[in-house]
Design a protein around this motif. Structure first.
Motif, short mmCIF file in Angstrom:
data_model
loop_
_atom_site.label_atom_id
_atom_site.label_comp_id
_atom_site.label_asym_id
_atom_site.label_seq_id
_atom_site.Cartn_x
_atom_site.Cartn_y
_atom_site.Cartn_z
N SER A 46 0.33 -10.57 -24.22
CA SER A 46 -1.10 -10.81 -23.99
C SER A 46 -1.81 -9.60 -23.40
N GLY A 47 -1.05 -8.72 -22.73
CA GLY A 47 -1.64 -7.54 -22.12
C GLY A 47 -2.39 -7.80 -20.84
N HIS A 48 -2.28 -9.02 -20.30
CA HIS A 48 -3.01 -9.37 -19.07
C HIS A 48 -2.42 -8.66 -17.86
N HIS A 49 -1.13 -8.32 -17.92
CA HIS A 49 -0.45 -7.61 -16.84
C HIS A 49 0.08 -6.27 -17.33
N ALA A 50 0.46 -5.43 -16.38
CA ALA A 50 1.08 -4.15 -16.72
C ALA A 50 2.37 -4.39 -17.50
N PRO A 51 2.65 -3.56 -18.49
CA PRO A 51 1.96 -2.33 -18.88
C PRO A 51 0.78 -2.53 -19.83
N GLY A 52 0.43 -3.78 -20.12
CA GLY A 52 -0.76 -4.04 -20.91
C GLY A 52 -0.60 -3.95 -22.41
N ARG A 53 0.62 -4.13 -22.90
CA ARG A 53 0.83 -4.09 -24.36
C ARG A 53 0.47 -5.45 -24.98
N TRP A 104 7.99 -6.80 -10.61
CA TRP A 104 7.04 -6.27 -11.59
C TRP A 104 6.67 -4.81 -11.46
N ASP A 105 7.04 -4.12 -10.36
CA ASP A 105 6.58 -2.73 -10.22
C ASP A 105 7.61 -1.75 -10.80
N LEU A 106 7.72 -1.79 -12.13
CA LEU A 106 8.62 -0.88 -12.85
C LEU A 106 8.18 0.57 -12.64
N PRO A 107 9.12 1.49 -12.37
CA PRO A 107 8.73 2.90 -12.32
C PRO A 107 8.06 3.34 -13.62
N GLN A 108 6.98 4.07 -13.49
CA GLN A 108 6.22 4.48 -14.67
C GLN A 108 7.05 5.36 -15.60
N TYR A 109 7.97 6.16 -15.05
CA TYR A 109 8.77 7.02 -15.93
C TYR A 109 9.64 6.19 -16.88
N LEU A 110 10.05 4.98 -16.46
CA LEU A 110 10.81 4.12 -17.36
C LEU A 110 9.91 3.50 -18.43
N GLU A 111 8.69 3.16 -18.06
CA GLU A 111 7.75 2.68 -19.07
C GLU A 111 7.44 3.76 -20.08
N ASP A 112 7.39 5.00 -19.63
CA ASP A 112 7.13 6.11 -20.55
C ASP A 112 8.24 6.26 -21.58
N ARG A 113 9.42 5.72 -21.28
CA ARG A 113 10.55 5.74 -22.23
C ARG A 113 10.67 4.44 -23.02
N GLY A 114 9.67 3.55 -22.88
CA GLY A 114 9.69 2.30 -23.62
C GLY A 114 9.70 1.06 -22.75
N GLY A 115 9.91 1.23 -21.44
CA GLY A 115 9.92 0.08 -20.53
C GLY A 115 10.97 -0.94 -20.91
N TRP A 116 10.62 -2.20 -20.82
CA TRP A 116 11.57 -3.27 -21.11
C TRP A 116 11.81 -3.46 -22.60
N LEU A 117 11.12 -2.71 -23.44
CA LEU A 117 11.45 -2.71 -24.88
C LEU A 117 12.65 -1.82 -25.16
N PRO A 124 5.09 6.77 -9.02
CA PRO A 124 4.14 5.82 -9.62
C PRO A 124 4.86 4.66 -10.31
N SER A 125 4.22 3.48 -10.25
CA SER A 125 4.71 2.30 -10.96
C SER A 125 3.73 1.95 -12.08
N ILE A 126 4.18 1.02 -12.93
CA ILE A 126 3.29 0.58 -14.02
C ILE A 126 2.04 -0.10 -13.49
N TRP A 127 2.13 -0.68 -12.30
CA TRP A 127 0.93 -1.31 -11.73
C TRP A 127 -0.03 -0.30 -11.14
N ASP A 128 0.46 0.84 -10.68
CA ASP A 128 -0.45 1.91 -10.29
C ASP A 128 -1.25 2.36 -11.51
N GLY A 146 0.84 -1.19 0.00
CA GLY A 146 0.00 0.00 0.00
C GLY A 146 0.88 1.25 0.00
N ALA A 147 0.36 2.34 0.58
CA ALA A 147 1.12 3.58 0.75
C ALA A 147 1.79 4.03 -0.55
N ILE A 148 1.04 3.99 -1.64
CA ILE A 148 1.66 4.25 -2.95
C ILE A 148 1.98 5.72 -3.17
#
Length: 462
Positions: free
Chosen positions: A195-202, A140-153, A51-55, A42-44
């Motif tokens: 499959s997009g079943h989990h974050a980031p949902g691609r 799995w809780d990647l920082p959202q700012y890294l996903e905004d730059r492409g994440g694990w791609l 923020p994380s990709i799961w938020d 909690g306490a996000i």
């Protein structure tokens, strides 16, 4: 998943008393429980956590059952002291937890002191109770700012992960018995990017192999850093593995089962233990080969002190009539609240199979095994008979594999307590401790009580 088959809550043994010759009776065999940061903390929004990709994912309508999020979860961030006391009361040998990457550093790589101090204090509390600490850097809780730059791609994410490993292994040196770089990269790559079943949902199958390569590259870059900064700890990784069985003895169906295990197991284990990507993978996904630079596989294949394996169920498949497989779920078998088939033989077969396939297989910890059931508190008690039966049968499978020569050092029950079960929210309960999410009251289920009694008896006899 497939909920048409009946549950068997009264099947099997509802005690917890492994045979006299069981590996569990050895005092050097670790029996513990496990959790993950986003699922319990909690306490996000507190103390500088980003923020994380799961938020982002859980706040997106339709992505998580009932619209649940990890905003409060089990409130472990505020209740950690009571949870450490709870762990101690279970007499377990060790605890596997994860660090929330967005809680400990900012977008520029600057340490977040309040977040780091939370984990320092938590680990000190666990060590004071005599618990072995197994710490996962990425659950799995990647920082959202890294996903905004492409994440694990984006290949750069692997290098940012190495920076994160550098910071945490410096800050927490001496407090961690075993570091795990990644949890279940298969889920991050496939469920997150195909499959997009989990974050980031691609949802592009071509993304998954590239995301996997960068995940494993991040792991490989982190290994020498962890060894340098915290030489007294062990270093490993956690892979989820699945048993694939064929619907018939036909060559096509047997090939389908093989391909299932290639994409579920070898996709992760071959780069780690053979320094190669299984080419059968691209029978399933032609044209999806990742970009691999010179030296990458050597980096990924850095020697491990141990390998964590998570196992939950088997998948029965048949040929799709072309170059792949489709699921062919058997009817009339025991299933859990998740709809997953209870199949302990699969764990035994995988362990023995890996022992034969990989001559350099490191020592094994079963880092997750457990089941979800619709547990209710009745007159102050939670009678989870199916879970007791599940644990007994899977631990017997581990024991059989150990007697067949597999070096297995420990087993972690998933999970310590009911928690946020990703895309299934709070409906599915995996804990051996029940959580009332309205009051945050913890209630030991029957499984927790019997495990605690067994471990107290084992300790008294040693």
């Amino acid at each position: 998943m497939f909920n048409d088959a009946p549950l068997s809550p009264n099947a099997g043994d509802h005690s917890f008393s492994p045979p006299a010759d069981s590996i569990l009776r050895r005092k050097d065999f670790l029996l513990g429980t496990a959790t993950a940061s986003y699922q319990i903390e909690g306490a996000i929004h507190e103390d500088g956590r980003l923020p994380s990709i799961w938020d982002t994912f859980s706040a997106t309508p339709g992505k998580v059952l009932n619209g649940d999020t990890g905003e409060f979860a089990c409130d472990h961030y505020h209740r950690w002291q009571a949870d450490v006391e709870l762990l101690s009361s279970l007499n377990v040998d060790g605890y596997r937890l994860s660090i929330a990457w967005p809680r400990v550093m900012d977008e520029n790589g600057k340490p977040n002191r309040k977040g780091i101090d939370f984990y320092k204090t938590l680990l000190d509390g666990l060590k004071a109770k005599g618990l072995k600490t197994f710490v996962t850097l990425y659950h799995w809780d990647l920082p959202q700012y890294l996903e905004d730059r492409g994440g694990w791609l984006n290949r750069d994410t692997a290098y940012r992960f190495a920076d994160y490993a550098e910071l945490m292994s410096r800050e927490l040196a001496g407090k961690v018995d075993a570091w795990m770089t990644l949890n279940e990269p298969w889920c991050s790559a496939f469920l997150g990017y195909a499959s997009g079943h989990h974050a980031p949902g691609r949802t592009n199958i071509r993304y998954a192999p590239q995301a996997m390569h960068h995940l494993l590259l991040g792991h490989g870059l982190a290994v020498p850093i962890l060894r340098k900064n915290d030489p007294g700890s062990q270093v490993g990784i956690v892979a989820n593995v699945g048993r694939g069985t064929a619907n018939t003895d036909s060559a096509a169906d047997q090939r389908a089962a093989h391909l299932f295990e290639v994409q579920h197991n070898a996709w992760v284990l071959d780069p780690l233990l053979k320094k190669q990507i299984p080419q059968d993978l691209f029978e399933l996904w032609p044209g999806a080969e990742p970009l691999v630079l010179e030296g990458d596989l050597e980096t990924i294949g850095a020697p491990l002190d141990f390998l964590g394996l998570n196992y939950y169920f088997r998948t029965n498949v048949k040929s799709d009539g072309a170059h792949g497989f489709v699921e062919a779920p058997p009817a009339g078998v025991e299933r859990t609240q998740m709809g997953w088939e209870v199949y302990p033989l699969g764990l035994q077969e995988l362990l023995i199979g890996f022992h034969k396939t990989y001559p350099n297989l490191p020592p094994i910890y079963i880092t997750e095994n457990g089941m979800a059931s619709d547990d209710q508190v009745v007159d102050g008690e939670v009678i989870d008979n199916q879970r007791l039966s599940f644990l007994n049968r899977h631990l017997a499978a581990v024991d059989t594999a150990a007697k067949a020569g597999v070096d297995i050092r420990g087993y972690f029950i998933w999970s310590l307590m009911d928690n946020f079960e990703w895309a299934f929210g709070y409906e599915r309960r995996f804990g051996i401790v029940h959580v009332d999410y309205q009051t945050q009251k913890r209630t030991l289920k029957r499984s927790a009580q019997l495990v605690a009694k067994f471990l107290a008896d084992r300790r008294a006899q040693s």
